[in-house]
Design a protein around this motif. Structure first.
Motif, PDB file in Angstrom:
ATOM      1  N   UNK A   1     -10.789   4.707 204.344  1.00 37.92           N
ATOM      2  CA  UNK A   1     -11.797   4.210 205.586  1.00 37.92           C
ATOM      3  C   UNK A   1     -13.085   4.112 205.327  1.00 37.92           C
ATOM      4  N   UNK A   2     -13.403   3.274 203.961  1.00 38.31           N
ATOM      5  CA  UNK A   2     -14.722   3.145 203.854  1.00 38.31           C
ATOM      6  C   UNK A   2     -15.295   1.932 204.662  1.00 38.31           C
ATOM      7  N   UNK A   3     -16.509   2.105 205.178  1.00 35.32           N
ATOM      8  CA  UNK A   3     -17.060   1.092 205.953  1.00 35.32           C
ATOM      9  C   UNK A   3     -17.869   0.038 204.993  1.00 35.32           C
ATOM     10  N   UNK A   4     -17.452  -1.077 205.194  1.00 38.06           N
ATOM     11  CA  UNK A   4     -18.103  -2.327 204.628  1.00 38.06           C
ATOM     12  C   UNK A   4     -19.363  -2.717 205.611  1.00 38.06           C
ATOM     13  N   UNK A   5     -19.247  -2.710 206.832  1.00 38.26           N
ATOM     14  CA  UNK A   5     -20.245  -3.293 207.895  1.00 38.26           C
ATOM     15  C   UNK A   5     -21.570  -2.959 207.578  1.00 38.26           C
ATOM     16  N   UNK A   6     -21.954  -1.726 207.180  1.00 34.87           N
ATOM     17  CA  UNK A   6     -23.369  -1.653 207.001  1.00 34.87           C
ATOM     18  C   UNK A   6     -24.015  -2.509 205.949  1.00 34.87           C
ATOM     19  N   UNK A   7     -23.167  -2.758 204.799  1.00 37.36           N
ATOM     20  CA  UNK A   7     -23.450  -3.651 203.727  1.00 37.36           C
ATOM     21  C   UNK A   7     -23.538  -5.088 204.311  1.00 37.36           C
TER      22      UNK A   7
ATOM     23  N   UNK B   1     -13.424   9.110 207.013  1.00 40.88           N
ATOM     24  CA  UNK B   1     -13.969   9.659 205.828  1.00 40.88           C
ATOM     25  C   UNK B   1     -15.529   9.785 206.159  1.00 40.88           C
ATOM     26  N   UNK B   2     -16.033  11.136 206.259  1.00 45.49           N
ATOM     27  CA  UNK B   2     -17.430  11.087 206.497  1.00 45.49           C
ATOM     28  C   UNK B   2     -18.179  10.725 205.527  1.00 45.49           C
ATOM     29  N   UNK B   3     -17.951  11.393 204.262  1.00 46.66           N
ATOM     30  CA  UNK B   3     -18.866  10.813 203.152  1.00 46.66           C
ATOM     31  C   UNK B   3     -18.922   9.390 202.900  1.00 46.66           C
ATOM     32  N   UNK B   4     -18.122   8.391 203.102  1.00 52.17           N
ATOM     33  CA  UNK B   4     -18.165   7.299 203.105  1.00 52.17           C
ATOM     34  C   UNK B   4     -18.975   6.497 204.078  1.00 52.17           C
ATOM     35  N   UNK B   5     -18.934   7.058 205.274  1.00 52.06           N
ATOM     36  CA  UNK B   5     -19.805   6.434 206.276  1.00 52.06           C
ATOM     37  C   UNK B   5     -21.205   6.734 206.210  1.00 52.06           C
ATOM     38  N   UNK B   6     -21.585   8.125 205.644  1.00 51.63           N
ATOM     39  CA  UNK B   6     -22.838   8.450 205.598  1.00 51.63           C
ATOM     40  C   UNK B   6     -23.441   7.793 204.451  1.00 51.63           C
ATOM     41  N   UNK B   7     -22.673   7.745 203.610  1.00 53.94           N
ATOM     42  CA  UNK B   7     -23.274   7.035 202.424  1.00 53.94           C
ATOM     43  C   UNK B   7     -23.572   5.532 202.620  1.00 53.94           C
ATOM     44  N   UNK B   8     -22.956   4.702 203.227  1.00 55.91           N
ATOM     45  CA  UNK B   8     -23.018   3.612 203.548  1.00 55.91           C
ATOM     46  C   UNK B   8     -24.283   3.424 204.660  1.00 55.91           C
ATOM     47  N   UNK B   9     -24.363   4.437 205.443  1.00 56.17           N
ATOM     48  CA  UNK B   9     -25.596   4.222 206.521  1.00 56.17           C
ATOM     49  C   UNK B   9     -26.835   4.803 205.582  1.00 56.17           C
TER      50      UNK B   9
END
Length: 304
Positions: free
Chosen positions: A49-55, A121-129
């Motif tokens: 569940x890595x978010x690409x939207x912030x990028x 995935x908390x880490x992936x959302x925090x990192x992309x933020x």
């Protein structure tokens, strides 16, 4: 098999299998191994569940600001066609809005539609933020650089309104307090103190709204009473550009906190389900830090 058709006793040191046929490592029971595999599968699933939207939003913002810069450069120097800058800014705006919309849907609305679904995935959302906020620094940085050029060139301006007053001091205290309440709201959630979490999160939302009301009143005073507007020279452009951009960020943050409050009241958060809280709190603390720097450089700096 032993002789005479008897079954040899099982070797207690031999690897065992769990219910699915997987070999169990030495020193672990099948039940313990199953729990470990379950956690592993959950972690692997979460990382999908890595978010690409912030990028995407960051790329759109870069296009928007690059287009505006190209338009100004084209008008002033003729090195590039101004229409090229307009086109780039339009495309960047569309991509930015699409990125923000996708991010909001994926991080906030989708979990609200299915609160019992698999945790993200908390880490992936925090990192992309964090990546998004790093690109946002360049946005404010460009306007601050413009202001610094104003200070070096046409300074002091002919008419400078009284910027550093009680209103900006109170507004600053309100925004700092909202960052503190947000921090302790998150801590209360981690400690599973639901009532305290809801109270502090609601307080954060109210403080954010009060800050926006204070900034709107400040604009009214400057425009109606002082005649100080966006067209009041280069300083007016810098002042309203910086404070307006920050106000836009606060408005987006207040909207995010409002969604958090709505979901919190529906019981969507817990000690192990705090991804949205973590990402919005990072954004809100960033907005708070930018405001403090803005006050020091713009309000205090222009008054000395």
């Amino acid at each position: 098999m032993g002789t005479g058709g008897h079954t040899d006793p099982p070797d207690e040191h031999a690897p065992r299998a769990d219910g699915s046929g997987h070999r169990v490592p030495e020193g672990q029971s099948p039940e313990e191994y199953g729990d470990h595999r379950g956690r592993g599968d959950h972690d692997d699933h979460g990382h999908e569940h890595r978010s690409r939207w912030p990028l995407v939003a960051a790329a759109g913002a870069a296009g928007l600001y690059g287009g505006v810069a190209s338009y100004i450069l084209g008008n002033e120097t003729g090195l590039v066609p101004p229409l090229l800058g307009v086109g780039l800014a339009v495309v960047g705006t569309i991509v930015l809005l699409a990125g923000v919309a996708g991010w909001v849907d994926q991080a906030f609305l989708a979990p609200a539609r299915d609160p019992q679904g698999a945790p993200k995935s908390r880490d992936s959302y925090v990192s992309t933020t964090l990546v998004f906020l790093a690109t946002d620094v360049s946005t404010f940085g460009a306007l601050f650089v413009y202001y610094f050029f104003v200070r070096v060139g046409a300074w002091p301006p002919e008419e400078l309104p009284p910027l550093l007053g009680s209103l900006v001091i109170v507004n600053t205290a309100i925004l700092v307090a909202s960052s503190v309440t947000f921090h302790y709201a998150h801590e209360a959630l981690e400690d599973d103190e639901r009532r305290r979490f809801l109270g502090l999160l609601g307080t954060t939302l109210v403080l954010g709204l009060v800050f926006l009301a204070g900034q709107a009143y400040e604009y009214y005073e400057f425009i109606a009473a002082e005649g100080f507007t966006l067209s009041s020279g280069v300083f007016g452009t810098a002042f309203f550009g910086l404070t307006g951009l920050h106000g836009l960020h606060v408005t987006l943050g207040v909207g995010g906190i409002a969604v958090l409050c709505w979901r919190a009241l529906r019981g969507h958060y817990g000690p192990n389900r705090d991804t949205s809280i973590a990402t919005v709190s990072l954004y809100w603390h960033f907005v708070d830090a930018v405001w403090l720097f803005l006050v020091i450089v713009l309000y205090v700096g222009a008054s000395v």
